[in-house]
Design a protein around this motif. Structure first.
Motif, mmCIF file in Angstrom:
data_model
loop_
_atom_site.group_PDB
_atom_site.id
_atom_site.type_symbol
_atom_site.label_atom_id
_atom_site.label_comp_id
_atom_site.label_asym_id
_atom_site.label_seq_id
_atom_site.Cartn_x
_atom_site.Cartn_y
_atom_site.Cartn_z
ATOM 1 N N HIS A 97 0.818 -1.210 0.000
ATOM 2 C CA HIS A 97 0.000 0.000 0.000
ATOM 3 C C HIS A 97 0.855 1.265 0.000
ATOM 4 O O HIS A 97 0.560 2.221 -0.718
ATOM 5 C CB HIS A 97 -0.932 0.003 1.210
ATOM 6 N N LYS A 98 1.930 1.277 0.765
ATOM 7 C CA LYS A 98 2.777 2.466 0.852
ATOM 8 C C LYS A 98 3.373 2.816 -0.523
ATOM 9 O O LYS A 98 3.401 3.982 -0.919
ATOM 10 C CB LYS A 98 3.885 2.240 1.879
ATOM 11 N N GLU A 99 3.824 1.813 -1.251
ATOM 12 C CA GLU A 99 4.380 2.046 -2.587
ATOM 13 C C GLU A 99 3.298 2.497 -3.553
ATOM 14 O O GLU A 99 3.528 3.331 -4.424
ATOM 15 C CB GLU A 99 5.073 0.786 -3.115
ATOM 16 N N TRP A 100 2.091 1.950 -3.393
ATOM 17 C CA TRP A 100 0.954 2.362 -4.225
ATOM 18 C C TRP A 100 0.676 3.849 -4.015
ATOM 19 O O TRP A 100 0.519 4.604 -4.969
ATOM 20 C CB TRP A 100 -0.262 1.504 -3.864
ATOM 21 N N VAL A 101 0.642 4.271 -2.752
ATOM 22 C CA VAL A 101 0.381 5.676 -2.434
ATOM 23 C C VAL A 101 1.492 6.556 -2.984
ATOM 24 O O VAL A 101 1.234 7.640 -3.524
ATOM 25 C CB VAL A 101 0.212 5.877 -0.909
ATOM 26 N N THR A 102 2.736 6.098 -2.904
ATOM 27 C CA THR A 102 3.862 6.862 -3.427
ATOM 28 C C THR A 102 3.712 7.075 -4.931
ATOM 29 O O THR A 102 3.915 8.182 -5.434
ATOM 30 C CB THR A 102 5.195 6.153 -3.123
ATOM 31 N N GLU A 103 3.337 6.024 -5.660
ATOM 32 C CA GLU A 103 3.138 6.165 -7.106
ATOM 33 C C GLU A 103 2.036 7.174 -7.416
ATOM 34 O O GLU A 103 2.173 8.002 -8.304
ATOM 35 C CB GLU A 103 2.804 4.820 -7.760
ATOM 36 N N VAL A 104 0.942 7.107 -6.676
ATOM 37 C CA VAL A 104 -0.160 8.049 -6.899
ATOM 38 C C VAL A 104 0.303 9.470 -6.606
ATOM 39 O O VAL A 104 0.045 10.397 -7.383
ATOM 40 C CB VAL A 104 -1.393 7.686 -6.040
ATOM 41 N N LEU A 107 3.437 10.342 -9.412
ATOM 42 C CA LEU A 107 3.009 10.382 -10.813
ATOM 43 C C LEU A 107 1.705 11.146 -11.005
ATOM 44 O O LEU A 107 1.371 11.517 -12.125
ATOM 45 C CB LEU A 107 2.888 8.968 -11.367
ATOM 46 N N GLY A 108 0.986 11.408 -9.920
ATOM 47 C CA GLY A 108 -0.246 12.188 -10.019
ATOM 48 C C GLY A 108 -0.005 13.658 -10.268
ATOM 49 O O GLY A 108 -0.887 14.363 -10.746
ATOM 50 N N VAL A 109 1.190 14.151 -9.942
ATOM 51 C CA VAL A 109 1.482 15.580 -10.132
ATOM 52 C C VAL A 109 2.631 15.835 -11.098
ATOM 53 O O VAL A 109 2.782 16.942 -11.599
ATOM 54 C CB VAL A 109 1.782 16.275 -8.780
ATOM 55 N N VAL A 110 3.438 14.817 -11.377
ATOM 56 C CA VAL A 110 4.576 14.983 -12.273
ATOM 57 C C VAL A 110 4.156 14.628 -13.691
ATOM 58 O O VAL A 110 3.576 13.576 -13.923
ATOM 59 C CB VAL A 110 5.751 14.078 -11.833
ATOM 60 N N LEU A 115 7.685 10.029 -19.321
ATOM 61 C CA LEU A 115 7.048 9.237 -18.274
ATOM 62 C C LEU A 115 5.653 8.837 -18.710
ATOM 63 O O LEU A 115 4.938 9.630 -19.316
ATOM 64 C CB LEU A 115 6.924 10.041 -16.972
ATOM 65 N N VAL A 116 5.286 7.608 -18.391
ATOM 66 C CA VAL A 116 3.934 7.164 -18.688
ATOM 67 C C VAL A 116 2.984 7.973 -17.798
ATOM 68 O O VAL A 116 3.300 8.281 -16.649
ATOM 69 C CB VAL A 116 3.790 5.642 -18.468
ATOM 70 N N LYS A 117 1.833 8.348 -18.350
ATOM 71 C CA LYS A 117 0.894 9.195 -17.624
ATOM 72 C C LYS A 117 -0.028 8.353 -16.753
ATOM 73 O O LYS A 117 -0.652 7.407 -17.214
ATOM 74 C CB LYS A 117 0.057 10.012 -18.604
ATOM 75 N N LEU A 118 -0.110 8.737 -15.474
ATOM 76 C CA LEU A 118 -1.049 8.106 -14.562
ATOM 77 C C LEU A 118 -2.385 8.803 -14.754
ATOM 78 O O LEU A 118 -2.502 10.016 -14.580
ATOM 79 C CB LEU A 118 -0.573 8.239 -13.114
ATOM 80 N N VAL A 119 -3.405 8.044 -15.153
ATOM 81 C CA VAL A 119 -4.737 8.585 -15.434
ATOM 82 C C VAL A 119 -5.571 8.655 -14.163
ATOM 83 O O VAL A 119 -6.304 9.609 -13.929
ATOM 84 C CB VAL A 119 -5.462 7.722 -16.492
ATOM 85 N N GLY A 120 -5.458 7.618 -13.312
ATOM 86 C CA GLY A 120 -6.269 7.582 -12.112
ATOM 87 C C GLY A 120 -5.916 6.409 -11.223
ATOM 88 O O GLY A 120 -4.940 5.705 -11.457
ATOM 89 N N TYR A 121 -6.745 6.222 -10.218
ATOM 90 C CA TYR A 121 -6.504 5.161 -9.253
ATOM 91 C C TYR A 121 -7.821 4.670 -8.670
ATOM 92 O O TYR A 121 -8.869 5.291 -8.847
ATOM 93 C CB TYR A 121 -5.588 5.653 -8.123
ATOM 94 N N TYR A 136 -2.991 3.678 -15.928
ATOM 95 C CA TYR A 136 -2.034 4.423 -16.745
ATOM 96 C C TYR A 136 -2.493 4.465 -18.190
ATOM 97 O O TYR A 136 -3.221 3.577 -18.635
ATOM 98 C CB TYR A 136 -0.665 3.722 -16.749
ATOM 99 N N GLU A 137 -1.998 5.459 -18.931
ATOM 100 C CA GLU A 137 -2.176 5.414 -20.382
ATOM 101 C C GLU A 137 -1.409 4.192 -20.874
ATOM 102 O O GLU A 137 -0.329 3.881 -20.373
ATOM 103 C CB GLU A 137 -1.601 6.675 -21.044
#
Length: 165
Positions: A97-104, A107-110, A115-121, A136-137
């Protein structure tokens, strides 16, 4: 010298709002000022997109869990469809979960063209238990790992690898 923090078993009062936002405020103060355009998906939406997480649409598997290909409607223009890759945090995955939150959070603001675009979660609990997914796209040309590895059909030259780096 204090190297590790220990808890006496008492839980601190944690905000009951969005788990991503609460961790963003505490773990990533520099990101808390940036806005995120991420969409929040439900498990039922993602089941529909991935044919109930069918192996027929599975495109990969890694430390995080399984990755499925799907198609969603664009948030800006609902008549437009977007191909996506849905990463599902595995129950026996190496990451949690911690790594999941880190990715969100990251990648949610960068945003960057490389970089592959994070669309949502998606963060909810259902009959399968805790569900943590990243959307992700879709990258049609496979992963960087694939192109750098020796088992790729035509691995990248060292000159190209340096340009990528």
């Amino acid at each position: 010298m204090k190297c590790f923090s220990f808890s006496n078993g008492e839980k601190k009062d944690e905000p009951k709002d969005n788990p991503v936002e609460s961790l963003r405020r505490t773990s990533f103060p520099s990101f808390s000022q940036r806005s995120s355009n991420l969409r929040v998906f439900t498990v039922s939406e993602l089941k529909s997109v991935t044919r109930n997480f069918s192996r027929s649409v599975m495109i990969g598997e890694g430390g995080f869990g399984c990755v499925y290909k799907g198609v969603i409607k664009s948030a800006e223009d609902p008549s437009t469809k977007i191909e996506v890759a849905v990463k599902q945090l595995g129950k026996r995955g190496m990451q949690g979960h911690k790594e999941w939150v880190t990715e969100v959070n990251v990648l949610g603001v960068v945003e960057h063209p490389n970089l592959v675009k994070l669309v949502g979660y998606c963060a909810e609990d259902d009959e399968r238990g805790i569900q943590r997914l990243l959307i992700y796209e879709y990258m049609p040309n496979r992963s960087v790992e694939h192109h750098l590895s020796t088992w790729a059909e035509t691995p990248l030259s060292w000159a190209m690898r340096l340009k990528v780096a």
